[in-house]
Design an enzyme around this catalytic site. Structure first.
Site, PDB file in Angstrom:
ATOM      1  N   ARG A  77       0.906  -1.266   0.022  1.00  0.00           N
ATOM      2  CA  ARG A  77       0.040  -0.044   0.205  1.00  0.00           C
ATOM      3  C   ARG A  77       0.949   1.303   0.170  1.00  0.00           C
ATOM      4  NH1 ARG A  77      -3.063  -3.782   3.046  1.00  0.00           N
ATOM      5  NH2 ARG A  77      -5.309  -3.818   2.192  1.00  0.00           N
ATOM      6  N   LYS A 126      -2.852  -0.856   7.085  1.00  0.00           N
ATOM      7  CA  LYS A 126      -4.240  -0.304   6.984  1.00  0.00           C
ATOM      8  C   LYS A 126      -5.039  -1.211   8.109  1.00  0.00           C
ATOM      9  CE  LYS A 126      -7.949   0.712   3.580  1.00  0.00           C
ATOM     10  NZ  LYS A 126      -8.407   0.475   2.184  1.00  0.00           N
ATOM     11  N   HIS A 166      -2.556   2.391  -6.105  1.00  0.00           N
ATOM     12  CA  HIS A 166      -3.254   1.393  -5.351  1.00  0.00           C
ATOM     13  C   HIS A 166      -3.435   0.313  -6.506  1.00  0.00           C
ATOM     14  CE1 HIS A 166      -5.228  -0.371  -1.925  1.00  0.00           C
ATOM     15  NE2 HIS A 166      -6.006  -0.712  -2.770  1.00  0.00           N
ATOM     16  N   ARG A 173      -1.582  -3.228  -7.115  1.00  0.00           N
ATOM     17  CA  ARG A 173      -2.082  -4.288  -6.387  1.00  0.00           C
ATOM     18  C   ARG A 173      -2.918  -5.092  -7.173  1.00  0.00           C
ATOM     19  NH1 ARG A 173      -1.372  -4.094  -0.973  1.00  0.00           N
ATOM     20  NH2 ARG A 173      -3.547  -4.886  -0.332  1.00  0.00           N
ATOM     21  N   HIS A 232      -4.476  -8.761   2.753  1.00  0.00           N
ATOM     22  CA  HIS A 232      -5.821  -8.481   2.937  1.00  0.00           C
ATOM     23  C   HIS A 232      -6.342  -9.153   4.332  1.00  0.00           C
ATOM     24  CE1 HIS A 232      -6.803  -8.228  -1.656  1.00  0.00           C
ATOM     25  NE2 HIS A 232      -6.335  -6.944  -0.901  1.00  0.00           N
ATOM     26  N   TYR A 280      -3.853 -19.351  11.034  1.00  0.00           N
ATOM     27  CA  TYR A 280      -2.924 -20.144  10.308  1.00  0.00           C
ATOM     28  C   TYR A 280      -2.344 -19.691   9.399  1.00  0.00           C
ATOM     29  CZ  TYR A 280      -2.417 -24.397   7.467  1.00  0.00           C
ATOM     30  OH  TYR A 280      -1.754 -25.391   6.583  1.00  0.00           O
TER      31      TYR A 280
END
Length: 399
Positions: free
Chosen positions: A241, A268, A337, A340, A363, A373
């Protein structure tokens, strides 16, 4: 004998307080300091009481007599005027504490610990600008859907559909707090979803495969500060980001481990989540490391990898890259952005593990078990993926 305005005006102070009767239990009290106030004496259920009716000259004789007459009416109806005065004051206090603005302040105080300082300020400013002037002083339980709709439509008619949507959501949260605390019966913002225009979702502009060569050529030819070009290149090779990139510090880079560790405070996340979140680990390709080594010669003695030219102790503004895109001729065609999305699309098309891609994009995983995990998974796979991506980007350079 009834008092006259002249007699009241000429009443002089004495060593002790004294009263001048006007009749029917109304008195003017004069203090040694020269103050004058109206008093009404009465008895209720056999007990003496005294009601202050205001100070002279703010309250003139005629107004004092009207207030005394109102008190006598209450007595005739079996109501203690002193108790009624206290009840009226309490009702006024509760009413002022139950206005939309007052409860909005409570809601803001309750929620702001999860927001950044800047976001908290934006939220309150939006309410102060668009909502409070119209219904801020209204008791929250008196606000009806149509009244709130009229307020929101002012914002909608100005073309600020996103702002209108956020304001409705914030108002709904405020009403829900009022319901939970017993000061409101319903949420008039809830049924307004279908009454307001829905803003068009505008996705970030992302480059496709065919546009990468043109973009890289424009970046190479751009007349700009070398540090800005390197920042754009590093964004392409790491697809982090832009806020994380602009805030990056040299202490976060481990050249030997080929790893960039982004601390939670730069990610973020909500302010609450930042306190317990793990750092985001970004494997660095050989190309990314080469860019960083070149940057060392420029800013290696600074705290930030991309220091601000005007204030070297501060990081470069993310706005720098947006302006650079405009100079390259990609205004409206690409967004920083969007790098990404470009990387994610191509890597998915090439058959890389979608979970590894999502982990690399940082994310937020909504499933807590899966998130725990995934935190430690895919590192070696991501290293290979990031090197492949850098090789691919470099191969797109022409000229």
């Amino acid at each position: 004998m009834a008092l006259t305005d002249v007699a009241v005006k000429q009443a002089k102070p004495q060593d002790k307080p004294y009263q001048l009767p006007d009749g029917e239990s109304l008195y003017l009290e004069v203090t040694p300091a020269g103050g004058k106030r109206w008093l009404f004496r009465y008895r209720f259920n056999g007990k003496a009481g005294k009601l202050a009716l205001g100070k002279y000259p703010t309250v003139r004789i005629a107004e004092a007599r009207d207030k005394a007459a109102a008190a006598r009416k209450l007595l005739a109806d079996g109501i203690n005027p002193g108790a009624q005065r206290k009840a009226d004051k309490l009702a006024a206090k509760l009413s002022s504490e139950s206005t939309f603005a007052a409860i909005a302040g409570e809601w803001h105080d309750k929620e702001k610990h999860e927001w950044s300082e800047q976001h908290a300020e934006r939220v309150m400013t939006s309410l102060e600008l668009h909502i409070f002037p119209y219904i801020g002083a209204t008791p929250i339980n008196d606000i009806k859907p149509l009244e709130l709709l009229e307020v929101l439509r002012r914002v909608e008619k100005a073309g600020n559909l996103d702002t209108c949507k956020r304001l409705r959501q914030r108002c709904s949260s405020i009403f829900r707090l009022a319901i939970l605390t017993g000061r409101c019966d319903s949420d008039p913002a809830a049924p307004l979803v279908d009454a307001l225009k829905t803003p068009q979702v505008e996705h970030r502009k992302a480059l496709n495969r065919d546009e990468l060569p043109e973009f890289l050529h424009a970046l190479k030819e751009m007349d700009s500060n070398r540090q800005t070009k390197l920042m754009m290149e590093l964004m392409l090779h790491t697809f982090t980001r832009v806020g994380e990139m602009s805030m990056a510090r040299w202490e976060e880079i481990d050249f030997d481990a080929k790893l960039w560790t982004i601390p939670p405070e730069h990610r973020k996340l909500t302010e609450k989540s930042k306190k317990s979140a793990a750092p985001h680990l970004v494997p660095l390709s050989d190309h990314a490391l080469a860019i960083l080594r070149e940057l060392q010669a420029i800013s290696g003695g600074r705290e930030h990898i991309f220091p601000n030219r005007n204030s070297p102790n501060r990081p470069m503004s993310p706005e720098t890259l947006r302006r650079a895109l405009h100079r390259m001729g990609f205004k409206g065609k690409a967004d920083v952005h969007g790098f990404r999305s470009t990387a994610s699309t191509i890597l998915n098309e090439e058959g890389f593990n979608p979970d590894a891609i999502e982990r690399q994009l940082a994310h937020v995983e909504r499933n807590r078990v899966r998130a725990a995990y995934n935190r430690a998974e895919y590192m070696e796979e991501r290293r290979r993926m990031m090197q492949w991506w850098s090789n691919y980007v470099s191969q797109q350079q022409v000229g």
